[in-house]
Scaffold this active site. Sequence first.
Site, PDB file in Angstrom:
ATOM      1  N   LYS A 122       0.821  -1.206   0.000  1.00 44.53           N
ATOM      2  CA  LYS A 122       0.000   0.000   0.000  1.00 44.53           C
ATOM      3  C   LYS A 122       0.864   1.269   0.000  1.00 44.53           C
ATOM      4  O   LYS A 122       0.437   2.313  -0.490  1.00 44.53           O
ATOM      5  CB  LYS A 122      -0.937   0.004   1.215  1.00 44.53           C
ATOM      6  CG  LYS A 122      -1.923  -1.160   1.283  1.00 44.53           C
ATOM      7  CD  LYS A 122      -2.894  -1.131   0.118  1.00 44.53           C
ATOM      8  CE  LYS A 122      -2.712  -2.260  -0.831  1.00 44.53           C
ATOM      9  NZ  LYS A 122      -3.668  -2.251  -1.965  1.00 44.53           N
ATOM     10  N   ARG A 135       4.344  15.418 -12.805  1.00 44.07           N
ATOM     11  CA  ARG A 135       3.922  15.714 -14.173  1.00 44.07           C
ATOM     12  C   ARG A 135       2.894  16.843 -14.219  1.00 44.07           C
ATOM     13  O   ARG A 135       2.360  17.163 -15.269  1.00 44.07           O
ATOM     14  CB  ARG A 135       3.332  14.445 -14.799  1.00 44.07           C
ATOM     15  CG  ARG A 135       4.348  13.321 -14.959  1.00 44.07           C
ATOM     16  CD  ARG A 135       3.657  12.002 -15.249  1.00 44.07           C
ATOM     17  NE  ARG A 135       2.916  12.051 -16.494  1.00 44.07           N
ATOM     18  CZ  ARG A 135       1.847  11.311 -16.767  1.00 44.07           C
ATOM     19  NH1 ARG A 135       1.379  10.478 -15.853  1.00 44.07           N
ATOM     20  NH2 ARG A 135       1.239  11.406 -17.920  1.00 44.07           N
ATOM     21  N   GLN A 140      -5.643  14.646 -11.619  1.00 40.66           N
ATOM     22  CA  GLN A 140      -5.660  13.241 -11.240  1.00 40.66           C
ATOM     23  C   GLN A 140      -5.539  13.042  -9.730  1.00 40.66           C
ATOM     24  O   GLN A 140      -5.866  11.968  -9.210  1.00 40.66           O
ATOM     25  CB  GLN A 140      -4.515  12.511 -11.937  1.00 40.66           C
ATOM     26  CG  GLN A 140      -4.574  12.552 -13.447  1.00 40.66           C
ATOM     27  CD  GLN A 140      -5.737  11.750 -14.000  1.00 40.66           C
ATOM     28  OE1 GLN A 140      -6.072  10.703 -13.479  1.00 40.66           O
ATOM     29  NE2 GLN A 140      -6.361  12.242 -15.048  1.00 40.66           N
ATOM     30  N   HIS A 148      -8.338   7.132  -1.138  1.00 37.90           N
ATOM     31  CA  HIS A 148      -8.122   5.705  -1.385  1.00 37.90           C
ATOM     32  C   HIS A 148      -6.703   5.286  -1.019  1.00 37.90           C
ATOM     33  O   HIS A 148      -6.492   4.295  -0.312  1.00 37.90           O
ATOM     34  CB  HIS A 148      -8.411   5.394  -2.851  1.00 37.90           C
ATOM     35  CG  HIS A 148      -8.239   3.953  -3.209  1.00 37.90           C
ATOM     36  ND1 HIS A 148      -8.999   2.952  -2.645  1.00 37.90           N
ATOM     37  CD2 HIS A 148      -7.388   3.339  -4.057  1.00 37.90           C
ATOM     38  CE1 HIS A 148      -8.633   1.783  -3.141  1.00 37.90           C
ATOM     39  NE2 HIS A 148      -7.646   1.988  -3.998  1.00 37.90           N
ATOM     40  N   TYR A 185      -3.057  -1.955 -17.299  1.00 39.82           N
ATOM     41  CA  TYR A 185      -3.646  -0.859 -18.076  1.00 39.82           C
ATOM     42  C   TYR A 185      -2.772   0.388 -18.000  1.00 39.82           C
ATOM     43  O   TYR A 185      -2.470   1.025 -19.016  1.00 39.82           O
ATOM     44  CB  TYR A 185      -5.055  -0.544 -17.555  1.00 39.82           C
ATOM     45  CG  TYR A 185      -5.654   0.675 -18.208  1.00 39.82           C
ATOM     46  CD1 TYR A 185      -6.414   0.556 -19.368  1.00 39.82           C
ATOM     47  CD2 TYR A 185      -5.440   1.955 -17.688  1.00 39.82           C
ATOM     48  CE1 TYR A 185      -6.945   1.674 -19.985  1.00 39.82           C
ATOM     49  CE2 TYR A 185      -5.961   3.071 -18.307  1.00 39.82           C
ATOM     50  CZ  TYR A 185      -6.717   2.925 -19.451  1.00 39.82           C
ATOM     51  OH  TYR A 185      -7.225   4.037 -20.066  1.00 39.82           O
ATOM     52  N   LYS A 202     -11.094   1.381 -20.480  1.00 39.53           N
ATOM     53  CA  LYS A 202     -10.789   2.031 -19.206  1.00 39.53           C
ATOM     54  C   LYS A 202     -12.002   2.070 -18.280  1.00 39.53           C
ATOM     55  O   LYS A 202     -11.897   1.786 -17.076  1.00 39.53           O
ATOM     56  CB  LYS A 202     -10.272   3.442 -19.433  1.00 39.53           C
ATOM     57  CG  LYS A 202      -9.937   4.168 -18.130  1.00 39.53           C
ATOM     58  CD  LYS A 202      -9.441   5.576 -18.393  1.00 39.53           C
ATOM     59  CE  LYS A 202      -9.115   6.272 -17.071  1.00 39.53           C
ATOM     60  NZ  LYS A 202      -8.648   7.655 -17.276  1.00 39.53           N
ATOM     61  N   THR A 206     -12.995   0.577 -14.167  1.00 38.44           N
ATOM     62  CA  THR A 206     -13.694   1.185 -13.032  1.00 38.44           C
ATOM     63  C   THR A 206     -14.881   0.326 -12.593  1.00 38.44           C
ATOM     64  O   THR A 206     -15.127   0.168 -11.396  1.00 38.44           O
ATOM     65  CB  THR A 206     -14.176   2.606 -13.397  1.00 38.44           C
ATOM     66  OG1 THR A 206     -13.075   3.379 -13.865  1.00 38.44           O
ATOM     67  CG2 THR A 206     -14.796   3.291 -12.193  1.00 38.44           C
TER      68      THR A 206
END
Length: 309
Positions: A122, A135, A140, A148, A185, A202, A206
């Site tokens: 984790k 970046r 995001q 999470h 992915y 994608k 989810t």
Amino acid sequence: MDALNKISATWQDLMDNKSDPRTTNWFLMSSPLPTVMICLTYVYLVKIVGPALMENRKPFQLRKIIVVYNFLQVLLSAWLFWGLGKSGWFTNYSYRCQPVDLSYSAQAIQMTHFCWWYYFSKFTEFFDTFFFVLRKRYDQVSTLHVIHHGIMPFSVWWGVKFMPGGHSTFFGLLNTFVHIIMYTYYMLAAMGPQVQKYLWWKKYLTILQMIQFVGIFTHCFQLIFHNPCNYSYIFVYWIGGHGVLFYFLFRSFYQQAYVAKSKSVKNDEPNDKKTLIVDDNENIVEYKKHYETKRDSITQINKALAKHL
């Protein structure tokens, strides 16, 4: 003062006498405080320090590093999935109700070790967010993403400290399986536009994550109605509650990212057919209308799109 002494004594008794003695002296297992501090530091870095340091800097180009990182995460997830399965779920564990084996048998110790490594994994997932910050992909670093990643090490710590095995480790089995697919992915998405255009699935990733959480809380909450192995109800509600929380968080993300976005695109130009192909960071890599086709760098195409919308 007496109340504080009682609280301190109760806490000490919990840590020393109620926890699993097999993991007491393992790295980061003596107290939850180091884990809490690491998680809070993570949130502070990605929400405050990182954006401040990157404010006047250009985004880093980390494609090769991200590809390697995600490949290693695939290997780690596959190893943990295999380990949790071999240590019980693929052999003699009951999917109906499985108590914790507190013995020092080879299988019980093996499960305990894989639980600790799952906990440690984790922390490795924090790099997902670090790369986004470097970046400058702050979109995001969402509330869902930070919650999470930030809460998981702390949550799993309690399992390794008190119940490293048994019924609740089904959570780790499902989670590592989903992570094999998820990091595959991400690895492919980081390889560039020539691969990204094939990653149409994608949104189904989810959906798979939501199915995972339904499986987790269903598997946990069944013990509320029938608990023949006398599994701890504290962990039933703890793990099951996490499944419910993350299900609704991911469901909200799905609705915003796919359902609402799909309706917005359709309502924007109902008589003008268009196709958008985006990379994993929602940058346009191909933009088409019936009267034009543009293929250029990501930056140029995004600018072109902004003029038309």
